[in-house]
Design an enzyme around this catalytic site. Structure first.
Site, PDB file in Angstrom:
ATOM      1  N   ARG A  83      36.973  10.301   6.345  1.00 54.77           N
ATOM      2  CA  ARG A  83      36.692   9.242   6.847  1.00 54.77           C
ATOM      3  C   ARG A  83      35.301  10.005   7.522  1.00 54.77           C
ATOM      4  O   ARG A  83      34.549  10.894   7.904  1.00 54.77           O
ATOM      5  CB  ARG A  83      37.032   9.142   8.111  1.00 54.77           C
ATOM      6  N   SER A 104      38.234  20.542   6.457  1.00 53.90           N
ATOM      7  CA  SER A 104      39.774  21.567   5.954  1.00 53.90           C
ATOM      8  C   SER A 104      40.213  22.096   5.140  1.00 53.90           C
ATOM      9  O   SER A 104      41.339  21.839   4.786  1.00 53.90           O
ATOM     10  CB  SER A 104      40.557  20.535   6.650  1.00 53.90           C
ATOM     11  N   ASP A 131      40.284  21.052  10.857  1.00 54.96           N
ATOM     12  CA  ASP A 131      41.087  20.160  10.759  1.00 54.96           C
ATOM     13  C   ASP A 131      42.033  20.458  12.095  1.00 54.96           C
ATOM     14  O   ASP A 131      42.105  19.219  13.234  1.00 54.96           O
ATOM     15  CB  ASP A 131      41.605  19.244  10.334  1.00 54.96           C
TER      16      ASP A 131
HETATM   17  P1  ADP Z   1      44.647  14.500   5.549  1.00 54.31           P
HETATM   18  O1  ADP Z   1      45.733  15.996   4.707  1.00 54.31           O
HETATM   19  O2  ADP Z   1      43.145  14.036   4.500  1.00 54.31           O
HETATM   20  O3  ADP Z   1      43.622  14.566   6.942  1.00 54.31           O
HETATM   21  P2  ADP Z   1      46.776  12.833   6.381  1.00 54.31           P
HETATM   22  O4  ADP Z   1      47.106  13.482   7.196  1.00 54.31           O
HETATM   23  O5  ADP Z   1      46.819  11.480   5.837  1.00 54.31           O
HETATM   24  O6  ADP Z   1      45.564  13.460   5.815  1.00 54.31           O
HETATM   25  O7  ADP Z   1      48.282  13.382   5.006  1.00 54.31           O
HETATM   26  C1  ADP Z   1      47.990  12.902   4.194  1.00 54.31           C
HETATM   27  C2  ADP Z   1      49.403  13.225   3.577  1.00 54.31           C
HETATM   28  O8  ADP Z   1      50.399  12.775   4.212  1.00 54.31           O
HETATM   29  C3  ADP Z   1      49.848  13.182   2.288  1.00 54.31           C
HETATM   30  O9  ADP Z   1      49.811  14.510   1.099  1.00 54.31           O
HETATM   31  C4  ADP Z   1      50.975  12.658   2.470  1.00 54.31           C
HETATM   32  O10 ADP Z   1      51.749  12.647   1.383  1.00 54.31           O
HETATM   33  C5  ADP Z   1      51.143  12.048   2.985  1.00 54.31           C
HETATM   34  N1  ADP Z   1      51.738  11.383   3.909  1.00 54.31           N
HETATM   35  C6  ADP Z   1      51.490  10.178   4.009  1.00 54.31           C
HETATM   36  N2  ADP Z   1      52.263   8.469   4.027  1.00 54.31           N
HETATM   37  C7  ADP Z   1      53.481   9.823   4.599  1.00 54.31           C
HETATM   38  C8  ADP Z   1      54.845   9.116   5.087  1.00 54.31           C
HETATM   39  N3  ADP Z   1      54.166   7.545   5.659  1.00 54.31           N
HETATM   40  N4  ADP Z   1      55.857  10.411   5.321  1.00 54.31           N
HETATM   41  C9  ADP Z   1      55.310  11.761   4.959  1.00 54.31           C
HETATM   42  N5  ADP Z   1      53.687  11.471   4.451  1.00 54.31           N
HETATM   43  C10 ADP Z   1      53.566  11.311   4.633  1.00 54.31           C
HETATM   44 MG    MG Z   2      43.615  14.787   8.801  1.00 53.78          MG
END
Ligand code: ADP
Ligand code: MG
Length: 465
Positions: free
Chosen positions: A83, A144, A198
Protein backbone atom coordinates in the site's frame (compact mmCIF):
# COMPACT_ATOMS: atom_id res chain seq x y z
CA UNK A 1 -19.47 -36.58 19.18
CA UNK A 2 -19.11 -40.20 18.01
CA UNK A 3 -22.20 -42.31 18.62
CA UNK A 4 -21.73 -45.73 16.98
CA UNK A 5 -18.79 -48.15 17.55
CA UNK A 6 -17.79 -47.66 13.90
CA UNK A 7 -17.63 -43.90 14.46
CA UNK A 8 -15.74 -44.40 17.68
CA UNK A 9 -12.91 -46.26 16.01
CA UNK A 10 -12.91 -43.68 13.21
CA UNK A 11 -12.42 -40.89 15.74
CA UNK A 12 -9.76 -42.85 17.62
CA UNK A 13 -7.87 -43.37 14.39
CA UNK A 14 -8.17 -39.68 13.45
CA UNK A 15 -6.84 -38.79 16.87
CA UNK A 16 -3.68 -40.78 16.25
CA UNK A 17 -2.96 -38.58 13.18
CA UNK A 18 -3.54 -35.24 14.91
CA UNK A 19 -2.47 -35.69 18.52
CA UNK A 20 0.76 -33.81 17.77
CA UNK A 21 -1.19 -30.54 17.62
CA UNK A 22 -2.37 -30.88 21.22
CA UNK A 23 0.38 -29.58 23.46
CA UNK A 24 0.25 -29.32 27.24
CA UNK A 25 0.83 -26.12 29.23
CA UNK A 26 4.08 -27.64 30.39
CA UNK A 27 5.20 -27.91 26.77
CA UNK A 28 4.31 -24.27 26.10
CA UNK A 29 6.32 -23.32 29.19
CA UNK A 30 9.26 -25.27 27.79
CA UNK A 31 8.87 -23.35 24.51
CA UNK A 32 8.92 -20.11 26.53
CA UNK A 33 12.17 -20.91 28.29
CA UNK A 34 13.82 -21.93 25.01
CA UNK A 35 12.61 -18.71 23.39
CA UNK A 36 13.87 -16.63 26.31
CA UNK A 37 17.29 -18.27 25.97
CA UNK A 38 17.36 -17.71 22.19
CA UNK A 39 16.38 -14.05 22.58
CA UNK A 40 19.22 -13.56 25.09
CA UNK A 41 21.62 -15.11 22.56
CA UNK A 42 20.36 -12.69 19.94
CA UNK A 43 20.89 -9.67 22.21
CA UNK A 44 24.47 -10.54 23.24
CA UNK A 45 27.14 -9.46 20.76
CA UNK A 46 29.25 -12.60 21.45
CA UNK A 47 26.40 -14.96 20.54
CA UNK A 48 24.43 -12.94 17.97
CA UNK A 49 26.26 -14.30 14.92
CA UNK A 50 24.99 -17.82 15.45
CA UNK A 51 21.66 -16.93 17.09
CA UNK A 52 18.51 -17.69 15.09
CA UNK A 53 16.56 -14.83 16.62
CA UNK A 54 18.46 -11.76 15.53
CA UNK A 55 16.94 -9.16 17.89
CA UNK A 56 17.70 -6.26 15.54
CA UNK A 57 18.00 -2.83 17.25
CA UNK A 58 15.82 -0.45 15.25
CA UNK A 59 17.04 3.08 16.00
CA UNK A 60 13.50 3.86 17.18
CA UNK A 61 14.17 5.23 20.65
CA UNK A 62 11.13 7.36 21.38
CA UNK A 63 7.49 6.55 21.00
CA UNK A 64 5.19 9.22 19.58
CA UNK A 65 3.97 11.82 22.08
CA UNK A 66 1.00 13.17 20.17
CA UNK A 67 2.71 16.40 19.09
CA UNK A 68 3.68 15.06 15.66
CA UNK A 69 2.55 17.25 12.78
CA UNK A 70 2.68 17.37 9.01
CA UNK A 71 2.02 15.47 5.84
CA UNK A 72 3.83 12.20 5.19
CA UNK A 73 3.96 9.46 2.64
CA UNK A 74 4.05 5.92 3.96
CA UNK A 75 4.66 2.61 2.21
CA UNK A 76 3.57 -0.72 3.60
CA UNK A 77 5.15 -3.83 2.10
CA UNK A 78 4.00 -6.68 4.31
CA UNK A 79 4.22 -9.89 2.34
CA UNK A 80 0.73 -10.03 0.87
CA UNK A 81 -0.35 -6.42 0.52
CA UNK A 82 1.48 -3.39 -0.80
CA UNK A 83 0.00 0.00 0.00
CA UNK A 84 0.92 3.63 -0.50
CA UNK A 85 -0.53 6.03 2.05
CA UNK A 86 -0.78 9.76 2.52
CA UNK A 87 -0.95 10.49 6.26
CA UNK A 88 -1.80 13.91 7.65
CA UNK A 89 -0.95 14.30 11.33
CA UNK A 90 -2.02 17.12 13.56
CA UNK A 91 -1.77 16.32 17.26
CA UNK A 92 -4.18 13.48 17.90
CA UNK A 93 -6.08 13.90 14.66
CA UNK A 94 -4.99 11.72 11.78
CA UNK A 95 -6.24 11.64 8.22
CA UNK A 96 -5.21 8.71 6.04
CA UNK A 97 -5.75 8.16 2.33
CA UNK A 98 -4.38 4.97 0.88
CA UNK A 99 -4.32 2.74 -2.15
CA UNK A 100 -3.43 -0.93 -2.35
CA UNK A 101 -1.41 -2.16 -5.32
CA UNK A 102 -0.76 -5.68 -6.45
CA UNK A 103 2.72 -7.20 -6.49
CA UNK A 104 2.58 -9.99 -9.07
CA UNK A 105 4.27 -13.26 -8.08
CA UNK A 106 6.64 -12.84 -11.01
CA UNK A 107 8.02 -9.71 -9.31
CA UNK A 108 8.13 -11.37 -5.86
CA UNK A 109 10.44 -13.99 -7.31
CA UNK A 110 12.20 -11.73 -9.85
CA UNK A 111 15.07 -9.25 -9.45
CA UNK A 112 15.45 -6.49 -6.87
CA UNK A 113 15.56 -3.88 -9.64
CA UNK A 114 12.16 -5.05 -10.92
CA UNK A 115 10.68 -4.95 -7.41
CA UNK A 116 11.88 -1.43 -6.56
CA UNK A 117 11.00 -0.10 -10.03
CA UNK A 118 7.49 -1.47 -9.53
CA UNK A 119 7.20 0.12 -6.07
CA UNK A 120 8.48 3.45 -7.44
CA UNK A 121 5.96 3.26 -10.31
CA UNK A 122 3.13 2.82 -7.78
CA UNK A 123 4.38 5.79 -5.72
CA UNK A 124 4.69 7.94 -8.84
CA UNK A 125 1.13 7.11 -9.80
CA UNK A 126 -0.14 7.76 -6.26
CA UNK A 127 1.54 11.18 -6.00
CA UNK A 128 0.17 12.15 -9.44
CA UNK A 129 -3.35 11.01 -8.58
CA UNK A 130 -3.29 12.90 -5.26
CA UNK A 131 -1.93 16.15 -6.70
CA UNK A 132 1.28 15.93 -4.67
CA UNK A 133 3.81 16.78 -7.35
CA UNK A 134 5.98 19.70 -6.29
CA UNK A 135 5.38 19.11 -2.55
CA UNK A 136 8.19 18.10 -0.23
CA UNK A 137 7.23 14.71 1.17
CA UNK A 138 9.02 12.83 3.96
CA UNK A 139 8.43 9.11 3.54
CA UNK A 140 8.24 6.33 6.15
CA UNK A 141 8.72 2.85 4.74
CA UNK A 142 7.25 -0.19 6.49
CA UNK A 143 9.36 -2.99 5.07
CA UNK A 144 8.47 -6.21 6.86
CA UNK A 145 11.49 -8.40 6.30
CA UNK A 146 14.51 -8.95 8.58
CA UNK A 147 16.93 -6.04 8.20
CA UNK A 148 20.06 -4.99 9.98
CA UNK A 149 19.61 -1.27 10.56
CA UNK A 150 22.58 1.05 10.47
CA UNK A 151 20.48 4.15 10.97
CA UNK A 152 16.82 5.14 10.94
CA UNK A 153 16.91 5.25 7.12
CA UNK A 154 19.65 2.71 6.40
CA UNK A 155 18.52 -0.93 6.48
CA UNK A 156 20.32 -3.87 4.96
CA UNK A 157 18.14 -6.86 4.12
CA UNK A 158 19.44 -9.89 5.98
CA UNK A 159 17.21 -12.44 4.22
CA UNK A 160 13.93 -12.68 2.36
CA UNK A 161 11.03 -14.45 4.10
CA UNK A 162 7.35 -15.26 3.37
CA UNK A 163 6.70 -15.37 -0.41
CA UNK A 164 9.55 -13.07 -1.50
CA UNK A 165 12.90 -14.03 -3.04
CA UNK A 166 14.16 -11.17 -5.22
CA UNK A 167 17.68 -11.45 -6.54
CA UNK A 168 20.40 -8.97 -5.60
CA UNK A 169 18.79 -7.41 -2.53
CA UNK A 170 20.20 -9.40 0.43
CA UNK A 171 22.98 -7.34 2.04
CA UNK A 172 21.84 -4.14 0.27
CA UNK A 173 20.41 -1.01 1.84
CA UNK A 174 16.78 -1.09 0.76
CA UNK A 175 16.38 2.68 1.25
CA UNK A 176 19.12 3.31 -1.30
CA UNK A 177 17.49 0.89 -3.75
CA UNK A 178 14.15 2.65 -3.34
CA UNK A 179 15.77 6.09 -3.56
CA UNK A 180 17.47 5.18 -6.85
CA UNK A 181 14.27 3.75 -8.31
CA UNK A 182 12.34 6.88 -7.25
CA UNK A 183 14.89 9.15 -8.95
CA UNK A 184 14.23 7.34 -12.23
CA UNK A 185 10.46 7.20 -11.92
CA UNK A 186 9.22 10.46 -10.44
CA UNK A 187 10.01 14.14 -10.17
CA UNK A 188 8.22 14.40 -6.79
CA UNK A 189 10.43 15.59 -3.93
CA UNK A 190 10.39 12.48 -1.74
CA UNK A 191 12.85 11.94 1.09
CA UNK A 192 12.99 8.52 2.77
CA UNK A 193 13.44 9.45 6.42
CA UNK A 194 12.71 6.15 8.16
CA UNK A 195 12.35 2.47 7.50
CA UNK A 196 10.55 0.27 10.03
CA UNK A 197 9.28 -3.21 10.35
CA UNK A 198 5.48 -3.70 10.53
CA UNK A 199 5.68 -4.88 14.15
CA UNK A 200 7.45 -1.62 15.01
CA UNK A 201 4.90 0.41 13.05
CA UNK A 202 2.12 -1.36 14.91
CA UNK A 203 3.73 -0.59 18.27
CA UNK A 204 4.19 3.08 17.30
CA UNK A 205 0.65 3.39 16.11
CA UNK A 206 -0.92 2.11 19.34
CA UNK A 207 1.65 3.81 21.60
CA UNK A 208 0.49 7.10 20.06
CA UNK A 209 -2.55 7.00 22.33
CA UNK A 210 -1.54 4.48 25.01
CA UNK A 211 1.47 4.92 27.32
CA UNK A 212 1.36 1.31 28.48
CA UNK A 213 2.09 -0.06 25.02
CA UNK A 214 5.63 -1.44 24.67
CA UNK A 215 5.08 -4.60 22.61
CA UNK A 216 3.97 -4.94 18.97
CA UNK A 217 2.86 -8.22 17.39
CA UNK A 218 2.12 -9.19 13.80
CA UNK A 219 -0.14 -12.09 12.87
CA UNK A 220 -0.48 -11.62 9.11
CA UNK A 221 1.35 -13.27 6.23
CA UNK A 222 4.17 -13.75 8.74
CA UNK A 223 4.56 -13.65 12.51
CA UNK A 224 6.91 -11.30 14.34
CA UNK A 225 7.16 -9.18 17.48
CA UNK A 226 9.02 -6.14 18.76
CA UNK A 227 9.37 -4.50 22.17
CA UNK A 228 11.10 -1.67 23.99
CA UNK A 229 14.40 -2.82 25.56
CA UNK A 230 16.83 -1.01 27.87
CA UNK A 231 20.07 -0.10 26.07
CA UNK A 232 22.20 -1.78 28.77
CA UNK A 233 20.74 -5.13 27.63
CA UNK A 234 21.48 -4.57 23.95
CA UNK A 235 25.00 -5.87 23.31
CA UNK A 236 24.76 -4.95 19.64
CA UNK A 237 23.95 -1.30 20.22
CA UNK A 238 26.45 0.92 18.40
CA UNK A 239 24.62 4.24 18.67
CA UNK A 240 24.86 6.75 21.51
CA UNK A 241 23.64 6.16 25.05
CA UNK A 242 21.86 9.48 25.44
CA UNK A 243 18.38 9.77 26.96
CA UNK A 244 16.08 7.87 26.54
CA UNK A 245 18.26 4.85 27.32
CA UNK A 246 16.04 2.46 25.40
CA UNK A 247 15.49 1.18 21.90
CA UNK A 248 12.81 -0.84 20.13
CA UNK A 249 14.08 -4.32 19.31
CA UNK A 250 12.69 -6.09 16.26
CA UNK A 251 12.98 -9.70 17.44
CA UNK A 252 12.34 -11.47 14.10
CA UNK A 253 11.25 -14.43 16.20
CA UNK A 254 9.72 -16.13 13.16
CA UNK A 255 13.12 -17.83 12.81
CA UNK A 256 12.82 -19.45 16.24
CA UNK A 257 13.39 -23.20 15.87
CA UNK A 258 15.65 -22.99 12.80
CA UNK A 259 18.45 -24.65 14.86
CA UNK A 260 16.18 -27.64 15.59
CA UNK A 261 15.17 -26.63 19.12
CA UNK A 262 11.46 -26.84 18.25
CA UNK A 263 11.68 -30.21 16.53
CA UNK A 264 10.13 -31.86 19.59
CA UNK A 265 6.79 -30.19 18.81
CA UNK A 266 6.85 -30.16 14.99
CA UNK A 267 4.50 -32.64 13.34
CA UNK A 268 4.88 -34.58 10.09
CA UNK A 269 2.65 -31.91 8.48
CA UNK A 270 4.97 -29.09 9.57
CA UNK A 271 7.88 -30.98 8.05
CA UNK A 272 6.13 -31.56 4.76
CA UNK A 273 5.02 -27.92 4.51
CA UNK A 274 8.60 -26.83 5.14
CA UNK A 275 10.09 -29.19 2.54
CA UNK A 276 7.87 -27.77 -0.18
CA UNK A 277 8.30 -24.10 0.84
CA UNK A 278 10.59 -21.62 -0.97
CA UNK A 279 12.83 -21.45 2.13
CA UNK A 280 13.19 -24.97 3.62
CA UNK A 281 14.60 -25.10 7.16
CA UNK A 282 13.91 -21.39 7.70
CA UNK A 283 11.25 -19.51 9.71
CA UNK A 284 10.06 -22.65 11.50
CA UNK A 285 8.13 -20.89 14.29
CA UNK A 286 6.47 -18.62 11.68
CA UNK A 287 5.48 -21.67 9.64
CA UNK A 288 3.47 -23.05 12.60
CA UNK A 289 1.67 -19.77 13.25
CA UNK A 290 1.13 -17.34 10.42
CA UNK A 291 -1.45 -16.70 7.72
CA UNK A 292 0.75 -17.80 4.86
CA UNK A 293 0.92 -21.36 6.25
CA UNK A 294 -2.05 -22.31 8.48
CA UNK A 295 -4.38 -23.18 5.61
CA UNK A 296 -1.74 -25.41 4.06
CA UNK A 297 -1.18 -27.26 7.34
CA UNK A 298 -4.93 -27.93 7.55
CA UNK A 299 -4.93 -29.08 3.92
CA UNK A 300 -2.08 -31.51 4.55
CA UNK A 301 -3.94 -33.06 7.50
CA UNK A 302 -7.15 -33.36 5.46
CA UNK A 303 -5.19 -34.95 2.64
CA UNK A 304 -3.63 -37.47 5.01
CA UNK A 305 -6.93 -38.40 6.64
CA UNK A 306 -8.48 -38.83 3.18
CA UNK A 307 -5.66 -41.11 2.04
CA UNK A 308 -6.13 -43.17 5.22
CA UNK A 309 -9.81 -43.59 4.34
CA UNK A 310 -10.94 -41.65 7.40
CA UNK A 311 -12.44 -38.65 5.57
CA UNK A 312 -14.25 -37.84 2.30
CA UNK A 313 -14.76 -41.45 1.33
CA UNK A 314 -16.40 -40.56 -2.00
CA UNK A 315 -13.73 -38.09 -3.13
CA UNK A 316 -12.17 -37.81 -6.57
CA UNK A 317 -8.33 -37.80 -6.40
CA UNK A 318 -8.25 -35.06 -9.04
CA UNK A 319 -10.05 -32.52 -6.84
CA UNK A 320 -8.47 -29.21 -5.82
CA UNK A 321 -8.10 -30.21 -2.17
CA UNK A 322 -5.01 -32.11 -3.26
CA UNK A 323 -3.28 -29.05 -4.76
CA UNK A 324 -0.58 -27.40 -2.66
CA UNK A 325 -1.47 -23.92 -1.44
CA UNK A 326 -5.10 -24.29 -2.50
CA UNK A 327 -6.57 -24.18 1.03
CA UNK A 328 -6.42 -20.51 2.06
CA UNK A 329 -6.10 -19.48 5.71
CA UNK A 330 -9.27 -17.40 5.34
CA UNK A 331 -11.10 -20.75 4.90
CA UNK A 332 -9.93 -21.71 8.41
CA UNK A 333 -11.63 -18.54 9.73
CA UNK A 334 -14.78 -19.20 7.71
CA UNK A 335 -15.06 -22.82 8.80
CA UNK A 336 -14.51 -22.00 12.48
CA UNK A 337 -17.14 -19.27 12.24
CA UNK A 338 -19.76 -21.95 11.44
CA UNK A 339 -21.65 -22.16 14.68
CA UNK A 340 -24.73 -24.11 13.59
CA UNK A 341 -25.29 -27.76 12.69
CA UNK A 342 -25.80 -26.92 9.01
CA UNK A 343 -22.13 -26.19 8.30
CA UNK A 344 -23.02 -23.61 5.65
CA UNK A 345 -19.56 -22.01 5.37
CA UNK A 346 -17.76 -25.33 5.59
CA UNK A 347 -19.88 -26.68 2.75
CA UNK A 348 -19.18 -23.57 0.69
CA UNK A 349 -15.42 -24.08 1.14
CA UNK A 350 -15.65 -27.78 0.27
CA UNK A 351 -17.70 -26.92 -2.82
CA UNK A 352 -15.09 -24.38 -3.88
CA UNK A 353 -12.44 -27.09 -3.56
CA UNK A 354 -14.60 -29.43 -5.66
CA UNK A 355 -14.89 -31.99 -2.86
CA UNK A 356 -17.89 -34.19 -3.72
CA UNK A 357 -20.13 -36.52 -1.75
CA UNK A 358 -19.08 -35.25 1.66
CA UNK A 359 -21.18 -35.97 4.74
CA UNK A 360 -22.08 -33.88 7.80
CA UNK A 361 -19.65 -36.05 9.73
CA UNK A 362 -16.90 -35.00 7.28
CA UNK A 363 -17.76 -31.33 7.90
CA UNK A 364 -17.47 -31.88 11.64
CA UNK A 365 -14.04 -33.42 11.23
CA UNK A 366 -12.84 -30.61 8.94
CA UNK A 367 -13.90 -28.04 11.53
CA UNK A 368 -12.17 -30.05 14.26
CA UNK A 369 -8.89 -30.06 12.30
CA UNK A 370 -9.13 -26.29 11.74
CA UNK A 371 -9.59 -25.69 15.47
CA UNK A 372 -6.60 -27.88 16.34
CA UNK A 373 -4.26 -26.11 13.90
CA UNK A 374 -5.42 -22.57 14.75
CA UNK A 375 -5.36 -23.23 18.52
CA UNK A 376 -1.76 -24.43 18.37
CA UNK A 377 -0.87 -21.30 16.37
CA UNK A 378 -2.61 -19.00 18.84
CA UNK A 379 -0.98 -20.78 21.80
CA UNK A 380 2.51 -20.58 20.29
CA UNK A 381 2.04 -16.86 19.64
CA UNK A 382 0.82 -16.58 23.25
CA UNK A 383 3.93 -18.34 24.53
CA UNK A 384 6.02 -15.77 22.69
CA UNK A 385 4.07 -12.84 24.10
CA UNK A 386 4.07 -14.27 27.63
CA UNK A 387 7.88 -14.59 27.39
CA UNK A 388 8.13 -10.89 26.50
CA UNK A 389 5.60 -9.80 29.15
CA UNK A 390 7.51 -11.73 31.84
CA UNK A 391 10.80 -10.32 30.60
CA UNK A 392 9.58 -6.71 30.77
CA UNK A 393 7.84 -7.33 34.10
CA UNK A 394 5.68 -4.20 33.91
CA UNK A 395 2.55 -4.38 36.09
CA UNK A 396 0.36 -3.33 33.14
CA UNK A 397 1.11 -3.85 29.50
CA UNK A 398 -0.74 -3.20 26.27
CA UNK A 399 0.22 -5.32 23.30
CA UNK A 400 -0.52 -3.80 19.90
CA UNK A 401 -1.55 -6.45 17.37
CA UNK A 402 -2.02 -6.19 13.62
CA UNK A 403 -2.47 -8.63 10.73
CA UNK A 404 -5.41 -10.28 9.00
CA UNK A 405 -5.08 -13.58 10.87
CA UNK A 406 -5.64 -11.90 14.24
CA UNK A 407 -8.18 -9.47 12.81
CA UNK A 408 -10.43 -11.98 11.08
CA UNK A 409 -10.03 -15.35 12.79
CA UNK A 410 -13.05 -15.74 15.09
CA UNK A 411 -11.18 -17.25 18.06
CA UNK A 412 -7.59 -16.01 17.94
CA UNK A 413 -8.06 -13.08 20.31
CA UNK A 414 -9.83 -15.11 23.01
CA UNK A 415 -7.54 -18.11 22.71
CA UNK A 416 -4.56 -15.84 23.16
CA UNK A 417 -6.02 -13.90 26.06
CA UNK A 418 -6.71 -17.09 28.01
CA UNK A 419 -3.41 -18.77 27.23
CA UNK A 420 -1.29 -15.69 28.04
CA UNK A 421 -3.17 -15.35 31.32
CA UNK A 422 -2.16 -18.90 32.15
CA UNK A 423 1.50 -18.37 31.20
CA UNK A 424 2.42 -14.94 32.62
CA UNK A 425 3.82 -14.41 36.11
CA UNK A 426 1.08 -13.77 38.66
CA UNK A 427 0.16 -10.11 39.12
CA UNK A 428 1.12 -8.93 35.62
CA UNK A 429 -1.83 -7.43 33.77
CA UNK A 430 -2.00 -7.19 30.00
CA UNK A 431 -4.41 -6.38 27.20
CA UNK A 432 -4.34 -7.19 23.50
CA UNK A 433 -5.28 -4.17 21.38
CA UNK A 434 -6.07 -4.45 17.71
CA UNK A 435 -4.03 -1.76 16.07
CA UNK A 436 -5.89 0.29 13.51
CA UNK A 437 -3.84 0.44 10.37
CA UNK A 438 -0.71 -0.21 12.38
CA UNK A 439 1.79 -0.63 9.62
CA UNK A 440 0.67 2.37 7.55
CA UNK A 441 0.07 4.90 10.29
CA UNK A 442 3.10 3.57 12.21
CA UNK A 443 5.51 4.27 9.35
CA UNK A 444 4.22 7.83 9.08
CA UNK A 445 4.60 8.27 12.84
CA UNK A 446 8.20 7.09 12.79
CA UNK A 447 8.86 9.54 9.96
CA UNK A 448 7.13 12.28 11.96
CA UNK A 449 9.12 11.54 15.13
CA UNK A 450 12.33 11.58 13.07
CA UNK A 451 11.41 14.96 11.56
CA UNK A 452 10.49 16.34 15.00
CA UNK A 453 13.83 15.21 16.48
CA UNK A 454 15.64 16.63 13.44
CA UNK A 455 13.91 20.00 13.93
CA UNK A 456 14.87 20.01 17.63
CA UNK A 457 18.53 19.27 16.71
CA UNK A 458 18.51 22.01 14.07
CA UNK A 459 17.15 24.50 16.60
CA UNK A 460 19.89 23.57 19.07
CA UNK A 461 22.53 24.06 16.33
CA UNK A 462 21.03 27.38 15.25
CA UNK A 463 21.26 28.56 18.84
CA UNK A 464 24.87 27.42 19.05
CA UNK A 465 24.10 24.62 21.54
P1 ADP B 1 0.48 -8.43 5.32
O1 ADP B 1 1.12 -9.60 5.97
O2 ADP B 1 0.92 -8.20 3.90
O3 ADP B 1 0.58 -7.19 6.14
P2 ADP B 1 -2.21 -9.18 6.13
O4 ADP B 1 -2.06 -8.68 7.50
O5 ADP B 1 -3.48 -8.83 5.40
O6 ADP B 1 -1.08 -8.75 5.13
O7 ADP B 1 -2.08 -10.77 6.20
C1 ADP B 1 -2.23 -11.56 5.06
C2 ADP B 1 -2.36 -13.00 5.51
O8 ADP B 1 -3.55 -13.15 6.26
C3 ADP B 1 -2.44 -13.98 4.36
O9 ADP B 1 -1.46 -14.99 4.57
C4 ADP B 1 -3.82 -14.56 4.44
O10 ADP B 1 -3.80 -15.96 4.27
C5 ADP B 1 -4.27 -14.29 5.85
N1 ADP B 1 -5.71 -13.96 5.89
C6 ADP B 1 -6.41 -13.14 5.06
N2 ADP B 1 -7.71 -13.14 5.37
C7 ADP B 1 -7.85 -13.95 6.45
C8 ADP B 1 -8.95 -14.37 7.26
N3 ADP B 1 -10.20 -13.97 7.01
N4 ADP B 1 -8.69 -15.22 8.28
C9 ADP B 1 -7.45 -15.66 8.53
N5 ADP B 1 -6.38 -15.32 7.80
C10 ADP B 1 -6.56 -14.48 6.78
MG1 MG C 1 0.51 -5.54 7.27
Amino acid sequence: MPTSPEQLTRYEKIESFVKGFKLSSLTYKRVMSLLDEEMKNGLRSQTNTYADIKMFPTFVRSLPNGSEKGQFLALDLGGTNFRVLLVKLDGNSIDIQSKTYLIPQKIMLGTGAQLFDHIADCIAKFTRDHGLLGERLPLGFTFSFPCKQEGLNIARLSKWTKGFRCEGVVGQDICRLLHEALKKKTSAEIEIVAVVNDAVGTLMSTAHGDNNCEIGLILGTGCNACYMERLENVGLWEGDYSYPEQVVINTEWGAFGDNGCLDFIRTEYDRELDTFSINPGKQLMEKMISGMYLGEIVRLVLERLTTEGLLFRGIDRECELFERGRFFTKYVSEIESDRDEFFRSTKQVLDELQVENYTTEDCKIVRYICTLVSSRAAFLASSGLATLINKLGRPEMTIAVDGSLYRFHPRFHNLMRLKIQELVKPGLKFSLALSHDGSGKGAALVAAVAMRLRDVKQELCDNGI
